[in-house]
Write an enzyme that holds these catalytic residues in place. Structure first.
Site, short mmCIF file in Angstrom:
data_model
loop_
_atom_site.label_atom_id
_atom_site.label_comp_id
_atom_site.label_asym_id
_atom_site.label_seq_id
_atom_site.Cartn_x
_atom_site.Cartn_y
_atom_site.Cartn_z
N GLU A 267 -10.18 6.70 -42.09
CA GLU A 267 -9.87 5.68 -41.08
C GLU A 267 -8.38 5.38 -40.93
O GLU A 267 -7.94 4.23 -41.07
CB GLU A 267 -10.65 4.39 -41.40
CG GLU A 267 -12.16 4.61 -41.41
CD GLU A 267 -12.96 3.38 -41.81
OE1 GLU A 267 -12.35 2.30 -42.04
OE2 GLU A 267 -14.20 3.49 -41.90
N ASN B 250 -11.58 11.40 -41.95
CA ASN B 250 -12.84 10.79 -41.53
C ASN B 250 -12.55 9.49 -40.80
O ASN B 250 -11.74 8.68 -41.25
CB ASN B 250 -13.67 10.52 -42.80
CG ASN B 250 -15.08 10.06 -42.52
OD1 ASN B 250 -15.83 10.71 -41.79
ND2 ASN B 250 -15.48 8.95 -43.13
N HIS C 162 -21.36 5.54 -36.46
CA HIS C 162 -22.08 4.27 -36.55
C HIS C 162 -22.31 3.77 -35.12
O HIS C 162 -21.45 3.13 -34.53
CB HIS C 162 -21.26 3.24 -37.35
CG HIS C 162 -21.06 3.62 -38.78
ND1 HIS C 162 -22.11 3.66 -39.68
CD2 HIS C 162 -19.95 3.97 -39.47
CE1 HIS C 162 -21.65 4.01 -40.87
NE2 HIS C 162 -20.34 4.22 -40.76
N GLU D 180 -21.60 9.66 -41.28
CA GLU D 180 -22.10 8.33 -41.67
C GLU D 180 -23.08 7.81 -40.63
O GLU D 180 -23.03 6.66 -40.21
CB GLU D 180 -20.94 7.34 -41.85
CG GLU D 180 -19.89 7.78 -42.85
CD GLU D 180 -18.79 6.75 -43.09
OE1 GLU D 180 -19.00 5.55 -42.76
OE2 GLU D 180 -17.73 7.13 -43.62
N ASP E 51 -25.77 6.17 -38.49
CA ASP E 51 -26.83 5.18 -38.33
C ASP E 51 -26.74 4.64 -36.90
O ASP E 51 -25.70 4.78 -36.24
CB ASP E 51 -26.76 4.05 -39.37
CG ASP E 51 -25.42 3.33 -39.44
OD1 ASP E 51 -24.69 3.29 -38.43
OD2 ASP E 51 -25.09 2.81 -40.52
#
Length: 349
Positions: free
Chosen positions: A165, A206, A242, A270, A272
């Site tokens: 990030e 990432n 996300h 990641e 979801d």
């Protein structure tokens, strides 16, 4: 994993993987109807390297959970959600602790699962000695080198989110102790250190909100170009993913293709897809379609190597504590029962 191993697993299931209670679905909501050996098996058959999940140490005492996590063919890759981060591995300067990280690494190794290291350099979950040490550029460079080199060297032969990030949503560099002291140079310092510690490691950057076309994705592509022009090792870009139900970007495939064209692989790291609670049949159906869309996008791009769920069950999802009023983001529900989203993953491949 070979079919013979699956057969052996099934034969041993009542003894080796007995669970204290049978998961029970909410009868008022739709569930999964897919009949497959496991998500990793489906991903491999579709040509991907893995379908994996994040996990955390405190979850490993739940036998219903671990029966799914460790089941042959379900997950071919594991990410340590927290135990490899800076505060967990170097809480004091030069003093490393690997008990929790080793537990996750050993879990993956013992079940033949790939391990993703997460992460070396991030602006969160830093011990105060890093954030408040008032180090100069040379000192902080040495600290990054020692930390990254020690982590990557210990867990050799892995994929690593070396830098996590680094960008703001407008594409500018995030202000933190690393950028404020070293500028964007902290990124090549970390990447070079990781690759030197393990030349066989795959080193990634990432980030979130870079999954579809936009200012942040463009900035990340420009960063990749800059790093490559400087001879800095960069093997891949992690697309955190996300998402929100009904709001998955429509430019996933094009965006992945543009990253791959720069000479890097991509991975969904990641995944979801959260919703505003309570769950409804309509929201679960849309979530199923959204999972299918994301998986299909990765499936359409050869350079998208695999997908990691950010834990597979709502029971251990970080979403409710981070986004109040939202949740139900995972393919298994709070009771460890498969949801329609599971079928969406299968359909996506």
């Amino acid at each position: 994993m070979q079919r013979s191993l699956l057969t052996a697993f099934v034969a041993l299931l009542p003894v080796a993987f007995a669970i204290p209670a049978t998961p029970v679905a909410d009868a008022s909501l739709p569930g999964s109807t897919a009949n497959v050996a496991g998500l990793h098996t489906v991903a491999r058959a579709a040509g991907k390297l893995y379908l994996g999940t994040a996990t955390d140490n405190n979850e490993l005492t739940n036998t219903q959970y671990t029966a799914i996590l460790e089941a042959p063919n379900m997950f071919g890759q594991i990410t340590a959600e927290n135990s490899m981060k800076w505060d967990a591995t170097e809480p004091e300067q030069g003093v490393f602790t690997f008990t929790l990280a080793d537990q996750i690494a050993n879990l993956a190794t013992s079940h033949g699962q790939l391990l993703r290291g997460h992460n070396c350099v991030w602006h969160q979950q830093l011990p105060s000695w890093v954030t408040a040490g008032n180090f100069n550029a040379n000192q902080l460079t040495s600290i990054i080198q020692n930390h990254c080199g020690t982590l990557v060297g210990r867990y050799a032969g892995r994929v690593w989110d070396v830098v996590n990030e680094p960008l703001n949503d407008d594409g500018s560099f995030r202000s933190d102790v690393f950028f404020n002291t070293l500028g964007e140079n902290y990124i090549p310092i970390a990447l070079r250190t990781a690759k030197a510690a393990d030349p066989n490691a795959k080193v990634y950057i990432n980030d979130f909100n870079i999954e579809g076309l936009g200012a942040k994705a463009t900035a990340m592509k420009n960063l990749v170009r800059t790093l490559k022009s400087q001879g800095v090792p960069i093997d891949g870009i992690g697309l955190q993913s996300h998402f929100i139900v009904g709001e998955v970007p429509t430019t996933l495939v094009q965006n992945m293709q543009e990253f791959v064209a720069l000479g890097v692989e991509v991975a969904i790291t990641e995944l979801d897809i959260r919703m505003t609670l309570p769950e409804t049949a309509a929201l679960l159906e849309q979530q199923k379609q959204d999972y299918q869309t994301v998986i299909s996008a990765c499936q359409a791009v050869q350079g998208c190597v695999g997908i990691t769920l950010w834990d597979f069950t709502d029971k251990f999802s970080f979403i409710p504590s981070t986004f109040p009023g939202q949740g139900a983001a995972c393919p298994w529900d709070q009771n460890l029962v498969r949801k329609p989203a599971f079928d969406g993953i299968v359909a996506g491949f």
